[in-house]
Design a protein around this motif. Structure first.
Motif, PDB file in Angstrom:
ATOM      1  N   VAL A 148       0.882  -1.175   0.000  1.00  0.00           N
ATOM      2  CA  VAL A 148       0.000   0.000   0.000  1.00  0.00           C
ATOM      3  C   VAL A 148       0.914   1.217   0.000  1.00  0.00           C
ATOM      4  N   ASN A 149       0.837   2.035  -1.055  1.00  0.00           N
ATOM      5  CA  ASN A 149       1.822   3.112  -1.243  1.00  0.00           C
ATOM      6  C   ASN A 149       1.496   4.417  -0.525  1.00  0.00           C
ATOM      7  N   PHE A 150       0.246   4.571  -0.046  1.00  0.00           N
ATOM      8  CA  PHE A 150      -0.139   5.842   0.588  1.00  0.00           C
ATOM      9  C   PHE A 150      -0.840   5.575   1.913  1.00  0.00           C
ATOM     10  N   GLN A 151      -0.500   6.365   2.904  1.00  0.00           N
ATOM     11  CA  GLN A 151      -1.162   6.274   4.210  1.00  0.00           C
ATOM     12  C   GLN A 151      -2.277   7.318   4.289  1.00  0.00           C
ATOM     13  N   GLU A 152      -3.133   7.189   5.296  1.00  0.00           N
ATOM     14  CA  GLU A 152      -4.230   8.149   5.480  1.00  0.00           C
ATOM     15  C   GLU A 152      -3.667   9.556   5.671  1.00  0.00           C
ATOM     16  N   GLY A 153      -4.267  10.515   4.978  1.00  0.00           N
ATOM     17  CA  GLY A 153      -3.822  11.907   5.073  1.00  0.00           C
ATOM     18  C   GLY A 153      -2.837  12.300   3.994  1.00  0.00           C
ATOM     19  N   ALA A 154      -2.313  11.308   3.251  1.00  0.00           N
ATOM     20  CA  ALA A 154      -1.318  11.612   2.202  1.00  0.00           C
ATOM     21  C   ALA A 154      -2.011  12.107   0.934  1.00  0.00           C
ATOM     22  N   GLN A 155      -1.281  12.913   0.175  1.00  0.00           N
ATOM     23  CA  GLN A 155      -1.784  13.429  -1.114  1.00  0.00           C
ATOM     24  C   GLN A 155      -1.258  12.525  -2.224  1.00  0.00           C
ATOM     25  N   ALA A 156      -2.169  12.105  -3.138  1.00  0.00           N
ATOM     26  CA  ALA A 156      -1.754  11.252  -4.260  1.00  0.00           C
ATOM     27  C   ALA A 156      -2.088  11.939  -5.576  1.00  0.00           C
ATOM     28  N   ASN A 157      -1.153  11.927  -6.510  1.00  0.00           N
ATOM     29  CA  ASN A 157      -1.393  12.530  -7.820  1.00  0.00           C
ATOM     30  C   ASN A 157      -2.155  11.565  -8.725  1.00  0.00           C
ATOM     31  N   ARG A 158      -2.806  12.130  -9.737  1.00  0.00           N
ATOM     32  CA  ARG A 158      -3.541  11.322 -10.710  1.00  0.00           C
ATOM     33  C   ARG A 158      -2.616  10.290 -11.342  1.00  0.00           C
ATOM     34  N   HIS A 159      -3.114   9.072 -11.518  1.00  0.00           N
ATOM     35  CA  HIS A 159      -2.397   7.934 -12.108  1.00  0.00           C
ATOM     36  C   HIS A 159      -1.330   7.352 -11.173  1.00  0.00           C
ATOM     37  N   ALA A 160      -1.172   7.893  -9.954  1.00  0.00           N
ATOM     38  CA  ALA A 160      -0.186   7.321  -9.026  1.00  0.00           C
ATOM     39  C   ALA A 160      -0.655   5.933  -8.600  1.00  0.00           C
ATOM     40  N   PRO A 161       0.260   4.919  -8.570  1.00  0.00           N
ATOM     41  CA  PRO A 161      -0.156   3.586  -8.104  1.00  0.00           C
ATOM     42  C   PRO A 161      -0.448   3.646  -6.593  1.00  0.00           C
ATOM     43  N   LEU A 162      -1.686   3.380  -6.216  1.00  0.00           N
ATOM     44  CA  LEU A 162      -2.097   3.459  -4.805  1.00  0.00           C
ATOM     45  C   LEU A 162      -1.787   2.156  -4.084  1.00  0.00           C
ATOM     46  N   VAL A 163      -2.180   1.048  -4.730  1.00  0.00           N
ATOM     47  CA  VAL A 163      -2.034  -0.275  -4.122  1.00  0.00           C
ATOM     48  C   VAL A 163      -1.444  -1.202  -5.177  1.00  0.00           C
ATOM     49  N   GLU A 164      -0.415  -1.961  -4.794  1.00  0.00           N
ATOM     50  CA  GLU A 164       0.185  -2.921  -5.733  1.00  0.00           C
ATOM     51  C   GLU A 164      -0.215  -4.335  -5.339  1.00  0.00           C
ATOM     52  N   PHE A 165      -0.432  -5.182  -6.353  1.00  0.00           N
ATOM     53  CA  PHE A 165      -0.792  -6.580  -6.125  1.00  0.00           C
ATOM     54  C   PHE A 165       0.433  -7.467  -6.333  1.00  0.00           C
ATOM     55  N   MET A 166       0.443  -8.630  -5.660  1.00  0.00           N
ATOM     56  CA  MET A 166       1.465  -9.646  -5.938  1.00  0.00           C
ATOM     57  C   MET A 166       1.290 -10.092  -7.385  1.00  0.00           C
ATOM     58  N   ASP A 167       2.400 -10.406  -8.069  1.00  0.00           N
ATOM     59  CA  ASP A 167       2.186 -10.991  -9.394  1.00  0.00           C
ATOM     60  C   ASP A 167       1.724 -12.433  -9.200  1.00  0.00           C
ATOM     61  N   GLU A 168       1.102 -12.983 -10.236  1.00  0.00           N
ATOM     62  CA  GLU A 168       0.416 -14.269 -10.086  1.00  0.00           C
ATOM     63  C   GLU A 168       1.364 -15.409  -9.724  1.00  0.00           C
ATOM     64  N   GLU A 169       2.614 -15.318 -10.211  1.00  0.00           N
ATOM     65  CA  GLU A 169       3.582 -16.381  -9.887  1.00  0.00           C
ATOM     66  C   GLU A 169       3.878 -16.382  -8.399  1.00  0.00           C
ATOM     67  N   ALA A 170       4.083 -15.158  -7.830  1.00  0.00           N
ATOM     68  CA  ALA A 170       4.384 -15.043  -6.397  1.00  0.00           C
ATOM     69  C   ALA A 170       3.219 -15.556  -5.564  1.00  0.00           C
ATOM     70  N   GLU A 171       2.004 -15.266  -6.038  1.00  0.00           N
ATOM     71  CA  GLU A 171       0.811 -15.711  -5.301  1.00  0.00           C
ATOM     72  C   GLU A 171       0.753 -17.234  -5.266  1.00  0.00           C
ATOM     73  N   SER A 172       1.036 -17.856  -6.431  1.00  0.00           N
ATOM     74  CA  SER A 172       0.888 -19.313  -6.502  1.00  0.00           C
ATOM     75  C   SER A 172       1.922 -20.029  -5.631  1.00  0.00           C
ATOM     76  N   LYS A 173       3.076 -19.379  -5.408  1.00  0.00           N
ATOM     77  CA  LYS A 173       4.088 -19.991  -4.522  1.00  0.00           C
ATOM     78  C   LYS A 173       3.606 -19.952  -3.077  1.00  0.00           C
TER      79      LYS A 173
END
Length: 658
Positions: free
Chosen positions: A633-658
Motif C-alpha cells: 500500500v503506497n499511501f497512508q491516510e492523510g497523504a496526497q496522491a497525484n492522478r495515475h499514481a499507483p495506490l495499491v500494488e498486487f502480488m504478481d500471479e507467480e508469487a501468489e501461486s508460490k
C-alpha cells in the motif's frame, strides 16, 4: 461584484494561495490572501475573514454560495463584531440548517412534510429500525447537509449500514457533524424549489419556482424556471407554502424553499437553503430582477423593492452547469488547465456566469464547476433551442467537460417534453450515453486538412522571417526534399489508427484516400478574434468549424457537434504504461487519501474497497480491479496522491501461486 460596481459599492475579495490569479481577485477593488489552499485554512477560517473585513473597513460580508454561507457561528460572529452578514439572522440559519428542527417548524406552520426520523438517538440500530419502519428505499441525509454532500440512498436493509457509514464520513468532512436523519425516498420525484425573499420589516414574497430535477450525484446540472407543466394554481400554492416557511423563521434576505413533488403534483417540504442559490439567475431572467441588488438593499435595512403583485413571470429560462468532469467515467471530476476556452457571446438573454478565463487552472482543491450558462426566451421550446445553440458555442480544450452530455440531455425527447424527475439520467442512461461510433471519414479528412493548413501557416511564417527564401523548409507545397506529391497521415480515432493518403493538386486542393473511399478536399484557415476556423469543401459540401490543435490532438467544433482526432505518439514517448492498472489500483485523480482498508498480505476480491480518496469536495471509493493478494500500500491516510499514481500494488500471479 458586478452588482456592487453597478450600485457604486466597493468590493473586497479574500482568496487562498491557490486562487491568487483568479478572476474574482482581478475583479475586486481590493484583495487579501487568507491562507493556503485547503479550505479549512482559508475560506472556512472565520477569524481570518473577519480580520480582513476590519483591515479593509468593510461594512458587510457577502458569503457567496458555499463555505460559510449557511454557518450559524459565522453569522453570529459578524453580528458581534458589528459587521452586516448579507444573509438571514443566525437563528433562521440554525433552525433551517438542522433538518430535524426545520421539519418540526414546517409541520407546525402547516407546510406539508415527508415522513421520516429526525431524532437524537444516532445509534446504528435505532437508525436501522426507523428505516425498516418507514420502508425501503430510504434517504440517509446529513442533518446539517447541503449540496448533495452526506447523502445516500439505501434500497434495502442489506446495504443500509454501508451507505450510513459513507454518508457519516462525508458529512463529518464537509460539515464537521455526522448526525443523520432518515426519510422515505419518494420514487422518481421532481425537485421543485421556490425563491423567497424577506426583509427586516416583516415582509416576505416569492419569485416563483425553479425545477432542478435533473441531477447526478444528488447535484443539479440543468435548472429551469418556471417548472414545466406546473399549473398557475399549483404555482400559487407552492409560493404561499414557501412564504409560510420563511415567515415561520422570521426570514430576511434571499432563501430557497425546496420541495419534492410527486407525479400528481403533491409537494412536500424537503429543506430550506438559507442563502442565494447557484441557480438564482434563472429566477432573475423570468422576473427581470437582480437578486444580489435586493440582498444588498435589504441588508442595508430597505424594504423588498417589489410587492407580491408587482412580481411578474415572463418567458422561460434555463441554466446549464458546465463542469470539469467526465460523464463517461461516472461523472468523475477532474482538475486541469483551460488551454482553450471560447464561449457564446453574452447579451441580455444569454448570461455566462463564470470565475475562469482561458489559461486558468481548474483547481483540485475546490468545486469542479467551470461556469453556468443561462439563457432566456419567450417560451420553453424557444429557450431550449437557445440553450442547445449556446452549448455548441461553448468550446473547451484541456480537460474533460460535460458539455456534450448537456447537449445529449437537453436534446432528449422526454426532456423536451418536460417529463423531468430526479431519476431522469439513470432511467434514460442508454440514450444519454450512446455507444461511440467511428468518426465519419469526411470528418477525418477535415482533421487532416486542418493539420496540413496549420503546417502551411507555420511554414509561411517561417519563410516570411527567414533570410533563405529558397530553403526547402520554407516550402509548403508538398514539394520538399525527399517528399513526393503524396504523403501518408496517420490519425487516431479513439484507439483506432486511420491512415489518410494525401495527394497535393496543382490548384491547391487535395485528394485524400481512406481505405477505398476518395475525397476531393479544399479549404482555408480563417482567423476570427483569437480563434481559428477551418472552412472546408469535402466533395463539394462546404462547412465551417472551429479548429484547435493542441497536445497531439486536433479538435473540430461544428455547429452540430464536435470531433477529437489524435496524432499517434511513438511508443517510446508514451509516458503512462498500459500495464499499470493491471498490477494494482491507481488514483483516478489528484486527491487526499482519507481511509485505507487494506494492508500488505490481505486477500481481496474484485470490487472490494481498498481505500477512500477525497478530491474536489467529493469522496471516491477505490476498489480492487481484480482478485488477488496485496503486495504493497503506497499511501497512508492523510497523504496526497497525484492522478495515475499507483495506490495499491498486487502480488504478481507467480508469487501468489508460490
Amino acid at each position: 461584484m458586478r452588482t456592487a460596481k453597478k450600485m457604486g459599492v466597493k468590493s473586497v475579495a479574500v482568496y487562498s494561495e491557490a486562487d491568487r490569479n483568479s478572476m474574482h481577485v482581478a475583479m475586486a477593488d481590493e484583495a487579501y490572501c487568507i491562507g493556503p489552499p485547503p479550505s479549512q485554512q482559508s475560506y472556512l477560517a472565520m477569524e481570518k475573514i473577519l480580520q480582513v473585513a476590519k483591515v479593509s473597513a468593510a461594512q458587510a460580508i457577502h458569503p457567496g454560495y458555499g463555505f460559510l454561507s449557511e454557518n450559524t457561528e459565522f453569522a453570529e460572529l459578524c453580528k458581534q463584531q458589528g459587521i452586516i452578514f448579507i444573509g438571514p439572522p443566525s437563528s433562521a440559519i440554525r433552525d433551517m440548517g438542522i433538518k430535524s428542527t426545520s421539519k418540526a417548524i414546517m409541520s407546525a406552520a402547516g407546510v406539508p412534510v415527508v415522513e421520516g426520523y429526525h431524532g437524537e438517538d444516532q445509534s446504528d440500530e435505532c437508525l436501522k429500525d426507523h428505516a425498516r419502519r418507514i420502508g425501503y428505499p430510504v434517504m440517509i441525509k446529513a442533518v446539517r447537509g447541503g449540496g448533495g454532500k452526506g447523502m445516500r440512498i439505501a434500497h434495502s436493509e442489506k446495504e443500509f449500514l454501508d451507505q450510513l457509514e459513507s454518508a457519516r464520513r462525508e458529512a463529518k468532512k464537509s460539515f464537521n457533524d455526522d448526525a443523520m436523519l432518515i426519510e422515505k425516498f419518494v420514487d422518481n420525484p421532481r425537485h421543485v424549489e421556490v425563491q423567497v425573499f424577506g426583509d427586516q420589516h416583516g415582509n416576505a414574497v416569492y419569485l416563483f419556482e425553479r425545477d432542478c430535477s435533473v441531477q447526478r450525484r444528488h447535484q443539479k446540472i440543468i435548472e429551469e424556471a418556471p417548472g414545466p407543466g406546473i399549473s398557475p394554481e399549483v404555482r400559487r400554492r407552492l409560493g404561499e407554502a414557501a412564504v409560510k416557511a420563511a415567515k415561520a423563521v422570521n426570514y430576511v434576505g434571499a432563501g430557497t424553499v425546496e420541495f419534492i413533488m410527486d407525479s400528481q403534483h403533491n409537494f412536500y417540504f424537503m429543506e430550506m437553503n438559507t442563502r442565494l442559490q447557484v441557480e438564482h439567475p434563472v429566477t432573475e431572467m423570468i422576473t427581470g430582477t437582480d437578486l444580489v441588488e435586493w440582498q444588498l438593499r435589504v441588508a442595508a435595512g430597505e424594504k423588498i423593492p417589489l410587492t407580491q403583485e408587482e412580481i411578474l413571470l415572463q418567458g422561460h429560462a434555463f441554466e446549464a452547469r458546465i463542469y470539469a468532469e467526465d460523464p463517461n467515467n461516472n461523472f468523475m471530476p477532474g482538475a486541469g488547465p483551460l488551454l482553450h476556452l471560447s464561449t457564446p457571446p453574452a447579451d441580455r438573454f444569454t448570461r455566462i456566469e463564470t470565475g475562469v478565463r482561458q489559461g486558468d487552472e481548474v483547481s483540485v482543491h475546490y468545486d469542479p464547476m467551470i461556469a453556468k450558462l443561462v439563457v432566456w426566451a419567450e417560451d420553453r421550446q424557444a429557450a431550449l433551442r437557445k440553450l442547445r445553440y449556446s452549448l455548441h458555442q461553448y468550446n473547451i480544450v484541456g480537460l474533460s467537460t460535460n458539455i456534450d452530455f448537456l447537449l445529449s440531455l437537453s436534446g432528449h425527447p422526454q426532456f423536451e417534453a418536460g417529463n423531468v424527475h430526479t431519476n431522469f439520467i439513470p432511467q434514460h442512461h442508454d440514450e444519454l450515453f450512446p455507444t461511440k461510433k467511428a468518426t465519419p471519414h469526411e470528418v477525418m479528412c477535415q482533421a487532416a486538412l486542418g493539420l496540413i493548413l496549420k503546417e502551411k501557416m507555420l511554414t509561411d511564417a517561417f519563410r516570411d522571417q527567414s533570410d533563405d527564401k529558397f530553403s526547402p523548409f520554407a516550402s509548403s507545397t508538398g514539394r520538399r526534399i525527399n517528399i513526393c506529391y503524396t504523403r501518408k497521415l496517420s490519425l487516431l480515432d479513439g484507439e483506432n489508427i486511420v491512415d489518410v493518403a494525401v495527394s497535393y493538386n496543382q490548384d491547391g486542393s487535395y485528394k485524400m484516400q481512406i481505405q477505398d473511399e476518395t475525397f476531393l478536399i479544399s479549404g482555408e484557415i480563417l482567423k476570427e478574434g483569437d480563434s481559428l476556423y477551418l472552412r472546408s469543401s469535402v466533395n463539394g459540401t462546404v462547412s465551417k468549424s472551429k479548429l484547435v490543435i493542441l497536445d497531439n490532438t486536433i479538435y473540430l467544433f461544428f455547429p452540430e457537434g464536435s470531433a477529437q482526432i489524435g496524432l499517434p505518439v511513438p511508443k517510446y514517448l508514451s509516458a503512462v504504461s498500459s500495464g499499470a492498472e493491471q498490477s494494482g489500483a491507481v488514483a483516478p485523480m489528484t486527491g487526499t487519501v482519507e481511509k485505507v482498508f487494506v494492508k500488505a498480505g490481505d486477500k481481496v476480491q474484485i470490487g472490494d474497497p481498498l481505500m477512500v480518496m477525497i478530491a474536489m469536495k467529493m469522496e471516491h471509493t477505490i476498489r480492487a480491479p481484480k482478485a488477488g493478494v496485496i503486495k504493497k500500500v503506497n499511501f497512508q491516510e492523510g497523504a496526497q496522491a497525484n492522478r495515475h499514481a499507483p495506490l495499491v500494488e498486487f502480488m504478481d500471479e507467480e508469487a501468489e501461486s508460490k
